[in-house]
Design an enzyme around this catalytic site. Structure first.
Site, PDB file in Angstrom:
ATOM      1  N   GLY A  46       0.815  -1.222   0.000  1.00 43.47           N
ATOM      2  CA  GLY A  46       0.000   0.000   0.000  1.00 43.47           C
ATOM      3  C   GLY A  46       0.848   1.271   0.000  1.00 43.47           C
ATOM      4  N   ARG A  55      -1.737 -10.130   0.219  1.00 44.23           N
ATOM      5  CA  ARG A  55      -2.654 -11.239  -0.007  1.00 44.23           C
ATOM      6  C   ARG A  55      -2.044 -12.296  -0.905  1.00 44.23           C
ATOM      7  NH1 ARG A  55      -8.154  -7.903  -0.882  1.00 44.23           N
ATOM      8  NH2 ARG A  55      -6.721  -6.199  -1.401  1.00 44.23           N
ATOM      9  N   ASP A  98      -4.592 -12.509   4.692  1.00 44.19           N
ATOM     10  CA  ASP A  98      -5.737 -11.744   4.190  1.00 44.19           C
ATOM     11  C   ASP A  98      -6.551 -11.324   5.406  1.00 44.19           C
ATOM     12  OD1 ASP A  98      -8.296 -11.022   3.133  1.00 44.19           O
ATOM     13  OD2 ASP A  98      -7.900 -12.236   1.353  1.00 44.19           O
ATOM     14  N   TYR A 116     -16.803   3.663   3.751  1.00 40.91           N
ATOM     15  CA  TYR A 116     -15.408   3.772   4.184  1.00 40.91           C
ATOM     16  C   TYR A 116     -15.331   4.463   5.556  1.00 40.91           C
ATOM     17  CZ  TYR A 116     -10.557   5.340   4.411  1.00 40.91           C
ATOM     18  OH  TYR A 116      -9.270   5.591   4.836  1.00 40.91           O
ATOM     19  N   LYS A 122     -13.944   2.831   9.137  1.00 45.13           N
ATOM     20  CA  LYS A 122     -12.858   3.334   9.985  1.00 45.13           C
ATOM     21  C   LYS A 122     -13.364   3.520  11.423  1.00 45.13           C
ATOM     22  CE  LYS A 122      -9.289   3.655   8.585  1.00 45.13           C
ATOM     23  NZ  LYS A 122      -8.318   2.558   8.332  1.00 45.13           N
TER      24      LYS A 122
HETATM   25  P1  NAP Z   1      -3.788   1.644  -0.186  1.00 45.08           P
HETATM   26  O1  NAP Z   1      -2.586   2.068  -0.921  1.00 45.08           O
HETATM   27  O2  NAP Z   1      -5.020   1.298  -0.960  1.00 45.08           O
HETATM   28  O3  NAP Z   1      -3.404   0.433   0.744  1.00 45.08           O
HETATM   29  C1  NAP Z   1      -4.378  -0.356   1.354  1.00 45.08           C
HETATM   30  C2  NAP Z   1      -3.746  -1.658   1.765  1.00 45.08           C
HETATM   31  O4  NAP Z   1      -4.737  -2.471   2.398  1.00 45.08           O
HETATM   32  C3  NAP Z   1      -3.184  -2.450   0.582  1.00 45.08           C
HETATM   33  O5  NAP Z   1      -1.938  -2.969   0.966  1.00 45.08           O
HETATM   34  C4  NAP Z   1      -4.197  -3.566   0.413  1.00 45.08           C
HETATM   35  O6  NAP Z   1      -3.633  -4.749  -0.062  1.00 45.08           O
HETATM   36  C5  NAP Z   1      -4.622  -3.774   1.860  1.00 45.08           C
HETATM   37  N1  NAP Z   1      -5.891  -4.516   1.923  1.00 45.08           N
HETATM   38  C6  NAP Z   1      -7.093  -4.129   1.493  1.00 45.08           C
HETATM   39  N2  NAP Z   1      -7.985  -5.116   1.705  1.00 45.08           N
HETATM   40  C7  NAP Z   1      -7.295  -6.152   2.262  1.00 45.08           C
HETATM   41  C8  NAP Z   1      -7.625  -7.474   2.686  1.00 45.08           C
HETATM   42  N3  NAP Z   1      -8.863  -7.972   2.604  1.00 45.08           N
HETATM   43  N4  NAP Z   1      -6.644  -8.241   3.222  1.00 45.08           N
HETATM   44  C9  NAP Z   1      -5.381  -7.791   3.307  1.00 45.08           C
HETATM   45  N5  NAP Z   1      -5.003  -6.552   2.913  1.00 45.08           N
HETATM   46  C10 NAP Z   1      -5.958  -5.756   2.398  1.00 45.08           C
HETATM   47  O7  NAP Z   1      -4.263   2.731   0.866  1.00 45.08           O
HETATM   48  P2  NAP Z   1      -3.455   3.771   1.761  1.00 45.08           P
HETATM   49  O8  NAP Z   1      -3.890   5.100   1.322  1.00 45.08           O
HETATM   50  O9  NAP Z   1      -2.036   3.428   1.837  1.00 45.08           O
HETATM   51  O10 NAP Z   1      -4.159   3.501   3.169  1.00 45.08           O
HETATM   52  C11 NAP Z   1      -3.551   2.728   4.195  1.00 45.08           C
HETATM   53  C12 NAP Z   1      -4.285   2.971   5.490  1.00 45.08           C
HETATM   54  O11 NAP Z   1      -4.282   4.374   5.786  1.00 45.08           O
HETATM   55  C13 NAP Z   1      -5.752   2.535   5.513  1.00 45.08           C
HETATM   56  O12 NAP Z   1      -6.028   1.998   6.767  1.00 45.08           O
HETATM   57  C14 NAP Z   1      -6.495   3.861   5.317  1.00 45.08           C
HETATM   58  O13 NAP Z   1      -7.797   3.821   5.862  1.00 45.08           O
HETATM   59  C15 NAP Z   1      -5.588   4.814   6.082  1.00 45.08           C
HETATM   60  N6  NAP Z   1      -5.719   6.224   5.693  1.00 45.08           N
HETATM   61  C16 NAP Z   1      -5.457   6.608   4.399  1.00 45.08           C
HETATM   62  C17 NAP Z   1      -5.576   7.951   4.072  1.00 45.08           C
HETATM   63  C18 NAP Z   1      -5.275   8.460   2.672  1.00 45.08           C
HETATM   64  O14 NAP Z   1      -5.544   9.645   2.395  1.00 45.08           O
HETATM   65  N7  NAP Z   1      -4.703   7.662   1.789  1.00 45.08           N
HETATM   66  C19 NAP Z   1      -5.972   8.887   5.046  1.00 45.08           C
HETATM   67  C20 NAP Z   1      -6.217   8.450   6.340  1.00 45.08           C
HETATM   68  C21 NAP Z   1      -6.080   7.112   6.649  1.00 45.08           C
HETATM   69  P3  NAP Z   1      -3.494  -5.041  -1.638  1.00 45.08           P
HETATM   70  O15 NAP Z   1      -2.233  -4.350  -2.010  1.00 45.08           O
HETATM   71  O16 NAP Z   1      -3.434  -6.521  -1.704  1.00 45.08           O
HETATM   72  O17 NAP Z   1      -4.721  -4.477  -2.306  1.00 45.08           O
END
Ligand code: NAP
Length: 347
Positions: free
Chosen positions: A15, A37, A66, A160, A164
């Site tokens: 991610g 995964r 997962d 979403y 959270k």
């Molecule tokens: P991202 O790039 O989409 O990463 C999400 C990660 O979650 C990916 O590694 C994905 O794995 C994994 N994931 C999703 N469903 C899954 C499942 N069923 N089993 C295992 N892994 C799973 O998103 P990000 O922006 O880096 O976000 C990471 C965290 O930060 C999240 O908790 C999000 O809510 C939080 N956050 C993000 C933001 C923002 O602006 N981006 C702001 C506040 C908080 P795959 O690679 O296999 O899909």
């Protein structure tokens, strides 16, 4: 894997945020285990780290787990000193089936926490979000702090946001009942250097503006924090004794409107920003369009809102500090240009 340095499990290593978190941990000398995964993801994880200048060598390993399955989590946490649970589906807006977002978020968090507790992990840091704090409140003069919780069914709350809130609440309940040490990190919109072709959230907005897809700005404001500063917040949350049991809203400055993001790109990127518009759409036009076009209603609800955010606790308690968000916008844009994810004007 060498064994001298403390081992940190970071969930979801492919991610956007997790990649920066892993790079920050490696830079500080930690060993890192991460999950995906599928084992195929290891190449991508290592490529992303290379783009951040990190060379993990044998200080990084990837295991399969997962969030929807119990398998793999015991092995993932085995021997880990700390766990940073970053992975969660990030799907803002309308989804057909809310459980596709909520179940992996909530049940997945509990899986990680249970495994961590049973393995005797010292502390878990949970990546929550401002979505668990300041969404669903409608138009308000309220100043949001680390003490606020988004109402599950307030105006504008989506699956979403609910995922959270529900995941973080479940985590605090579990910590209270089990005695596990927990810290929650709740960033606002995270922008900054992109390391793969997956461009989401605030970075996708920067890409749309830079590529000229946005031909006129609605009066839309976003609170911004840099992904590198979010990674540093995770490391502080993991190590600072005074962080135990605390929740930290992570934001820097006052945020930017889309028009202000466009102005930063034009001022700092020269020719590469020649497609960036200067036009604005009056809010009355958007509201009138939303009367007959349901697809515009979400935007009409969000325009002309600047949320008041007090994110001073993390600075005060953890000594965290953030870079100027204008630099974040420029670095996000430059990284996407470098990766060929935006065709610059004139090429
Ligand atoms: P991202 O790039 O989409 O990463 C999400 C990660 O979650 C990916 O590694 C994905 O794995 C994994 N994931 C999703 N469903 C899954 C499942 N069923 N089993 C295992 N892994 C799973 O998103 P990000 O922006 O880096 O976000 C990471 C965290 O930060 C999240 O908790 C999000 O809510 C939080 N956050 C993000 C933001 C923002 O602006 N981006 C702001 C506040 C908080 P795959 O690679 O296999 O899909």
């Amino acid at each position: 894997m060498t064994t001298e340095q403390p081992l940190v499990l970071v969930t979801g290593g492919a991610g956007f945020i997790a990649g920066h978190v892993i790079a920050a941990l490696l830079e500080k000398g930690y060993r890192v285990r991460t999950t995906a995964r599928s084992l195929d993801r290891e190449v991508q994880v290592r490529e992303q780290l290379a783009r951040l200048g990190a060379d993990p060598g044998d200080r990084l390993e990837l295991v399969v787990a997962d969030l929807l399955d119990d398998d793999g989590w015991d092995a993932a946490v085995r021997g880990a000193d700390h766990v940073l649970h970053v992975a969660s589906p990030v799907l803002p807006g309308h989804v057909e089936n809310e459980d596709d977002v909520i179940v992996p978020a909530r049940e997945g968090t509990l899986r990680v926490l249970r495994a961590a507790h049973e393995a005797g992990v010292k502390r878990v840091v949970l990546t929550s979000a401002f979505h668990a704090i300041g969404f669903g409140w409608g138009r308000t003069e309220h100043t949001f702090t680390d003490d606020d919780w988004s109402p599950l069914d307030g105006p504008g709350m989506d699956a979403y946001g609910r995922s959270k809130v529900l995941a973080e609440r479940a985590a605090w309940d579990f910590a209270r009942e089990s005695g596990l040490e927990l810290v929650a990190v709740n960033p606002v919109a995270v922008l900054g250097p992109v390391t793969s072709s997956s461009v989401t959230g605030g970075n996708a907005i920067v890409r749309s503006i830079l590529s000229g897809q946005v031909d006129s700005y609605p009066n839309l404001w976003i609170p911004i924090v840099d992904v590198r500063d979010v990674a540093a917040a995770h490391v502080l949350a993991m190590t600072a004794p005074q962080a135990a049991g605390q929740r930290f809203l992570v934001g820097s400055g006052d945020g930017l409107t889309l028009e202000a993001i466009g102005a930063v790109l034009r001022a700092r990127l020269g020719d590469a920003a020649s497609r960036v518009t200067t036009r604005t759409t009056p809010s009355e036009v958007i509201r009138a369009a939303a009367e007959s076009n349901p697809a515009m209603r979400g935007l009409a609800d969000d325009i002309d809102i600047v949320k008041q955010i007090d994110a001073s606790k993390i600075r005060r308690v953890l000594g965290w500090h953030a870079r100027p968000i204008e630099d974040t916008v420029v670095d996000a844009a430059t990284s996407m240009l470098d990766l060929g994810l935006i065709t610059p004007a004139g090429r």
